[in-house]
Motif scaffolding. Structure first.
Motif, PDB file in Angstrom:
ATOM      1  N   SER A  29     -12.885  -2.327   8.514  1.00  0.00           N
ATOM      2  CA  SER A  29     -12.544  -1.201   9.365  1.00  0.00           C
ATOM      3  C   SER A  29     -13.756  -0.903  10.234  1.00  0.00           C
ATOM      4  O   SER A  29     -14.755  -1.621  10.181  1.00  0.00           O
ATOM      5  N   GLY A 221      -9.754   0.218   5.539  1.00  0.00           N
ATOM      6  CA  GLY A 221      -8.363   0.177   5.954  1.00  0.00           C
ATOM      7  C   GLY A 221      -7.439   0.695   4.866  1.00  0.00           C
ATOM      8  O   GLY A 221      -7.828   0.855   3.712  1.00  0.00           O
ATOM      9  N   TYR A 226      -1.436  -2.085   8.011  1.00  0.00           N
ATOM     10  CA  TYR A 226      -1.451  -1.375   9.288  1.00  0.00           C
ATOM     11  C   TYR A 226      -0.417  -0.264   9.343  1.00  0.00           C
ATOM     12  O   TYR A 226       0.706  -0.409   8.863  1.00  0.00           O
ATOM     13  N   CYS A 227      -0.820   0.864   9.973  1.00  0.00           N
ATOM     14  CA  CYS A 227       0.096   1.970  10.203  1.00  0.00           C
ATOM     15  C   CYS A 227      -0.245   2.576  11.563  1.00  0.00           C
ATOM     16  O   CYS A 227      -1.422   2.831  11.857  1.00  0.00           O
ATOM     17  N   ARG A 228       0.746   2.808  12.386  1.00  0.00           N
ATOM     18  CA  ARG A 228       0.503   3.316  13.740  1.00  0.00           C
ATOM     19  C   ARG A 228      -0.067   4.728  13.728  1.00  0.00           C
ATOM     20  O   ARG A 228      -0.886   5.079  14.578  1.00  0.00           O
ATOM     21  N   HIS A 231      -5.033   5.405  10.854  1.00  0.00           N
ATOM     22  CA  HIS A 231      -5.906   4.263  11.130  1.00  0.00           C
ATOM     23  C   HIS A 231      -6.677   3.770   9.915  1.00  0.00           C
ATOM     24  O   HIS A 231      -7.188   2.661   9.910  1.00  0.00           O
TER      25      HIS A 231
END
Length: 274
Positions: A29, A221, A226-228, A231
């Motif tokens: 990240s 992370g 992943y997530c919109r 972050h």
């Protein structure tokens, strides 16, 4: 400056803990947004700031700080900000020009065996020269050292032991002697590694710095991927020494970075251990 993070850390530019060593780290990240937060925070607090920018140019930090409502150019002109541009200084040493004279702070690039003594001397000189002693000079608050990022020194040939010595002397000067604060960023690449006994590398450096600091913010992370709308997550760990030993409190927050700051919300887990 992120007001929600200030609330989590119980700090404002008018009231914050002095003598603190804050370690920012990331894994898979990017924790750079925290460096920008602390830079704008301490400038708003009217601290004298020494910033070792080892990975980006002054214009990069200046552009982001401008969006956060802080002018680095004005801070530097007033003497509040001392900025060491590591990229430019490194270039002047590795590719010397007759018309340029590089800072001695980066002398370890000429001879890695000399260690980081000159870099420490640069820091000590910068944080010790507060304003207000002469007519026309402004009075600044406690000194602050920011380093982005200290793990770069490893790739430049400096040993992890030398970096830990550097941080130890900086802590003794800035935190203990001058009652100022330190914020350092260290990056760990890849997934968390098992301790293989090696005394080099970013993992070993992270462990050594963690023992020195009083507050850690570890950015990583999401375990779900992943997530919109989210972050990543930040684990905040307070480390306080008491008569019966060291008390550690951890809290986990999710975050989302946007143009003019970041949002922190939905604490995941909270724990306290002795």
């Amino acid at each position: 400056m992120f007001t929600e993070l200030n609330s989590i850390l119980n700090a404002t530019p008018d009231s914050f803990t002095q003598g603190e060593f804050i370690l920012v780290s990331d894994r898979q990240s990017d924790a750079s947004f925290l460096i920008h937060h602390f830079l704008s925070f301490y400038l708003r607090a009217r601290c004298k700031v020494c910033f070792l920018g080892l990975v980006q140019s002054f214009s990069h930090y200046s552009a982001i700080s401008q969006r956060l409502g802080v002018s680095l150019t004005q801070a530097r002109e007033k003497g509040q900000l001392i900025f060491l541009e590591g990229l430019k200084e490194s270039l002047s040493i590795l590719i010397p020009q007759e018309t340029t004279t590089g800072s001695q702070a980066m002398d370890f690039l000429r001879d890695p065996t000399v260690g980081l003594q000159r870099l420490y001397e640069f820091v000590r000189s910068s944080v010790s020269s507060g304003g207000g002693g002469e007519e026309g000079m402004e009075e600044w608050g406690p000194p602050v050292l920011l380093v982005d990022d200290v793990s770069v020194l490893l790739s430049l040939g400096v040993s992890a032991g030398a970096v830990l010595d550097f941080s130890h002397y900086c802590r003794a000067t800035v935190c203990s002697q001058l009652q100022g604060n330190i914020v350092m960023l260290v990056r760990c690449h890849g997934e968390e590694a098992e301790d293989d006994g090696s005394d080099e590398g970013s993992e070993w450096l992270l462990k050594g710095l963690t023992h020195q600091c009083s507050l850690t913010l570890h950015v990583q992370g999401l375990p779900t991927g992943y997530c919109r709308d989210i972050h990543g997550q930040v684990e905040v760990c307070w480390r306080r020494r008491r008569g019966d030993g060291q008390h550690t409190q951890k809290k986990l927050f999710q975050y989302k970075v946007h143009d003019k700051g970041a949002s922190f919300f939905a604490p995941g887990t909270s724990s306290a251990v002795l």
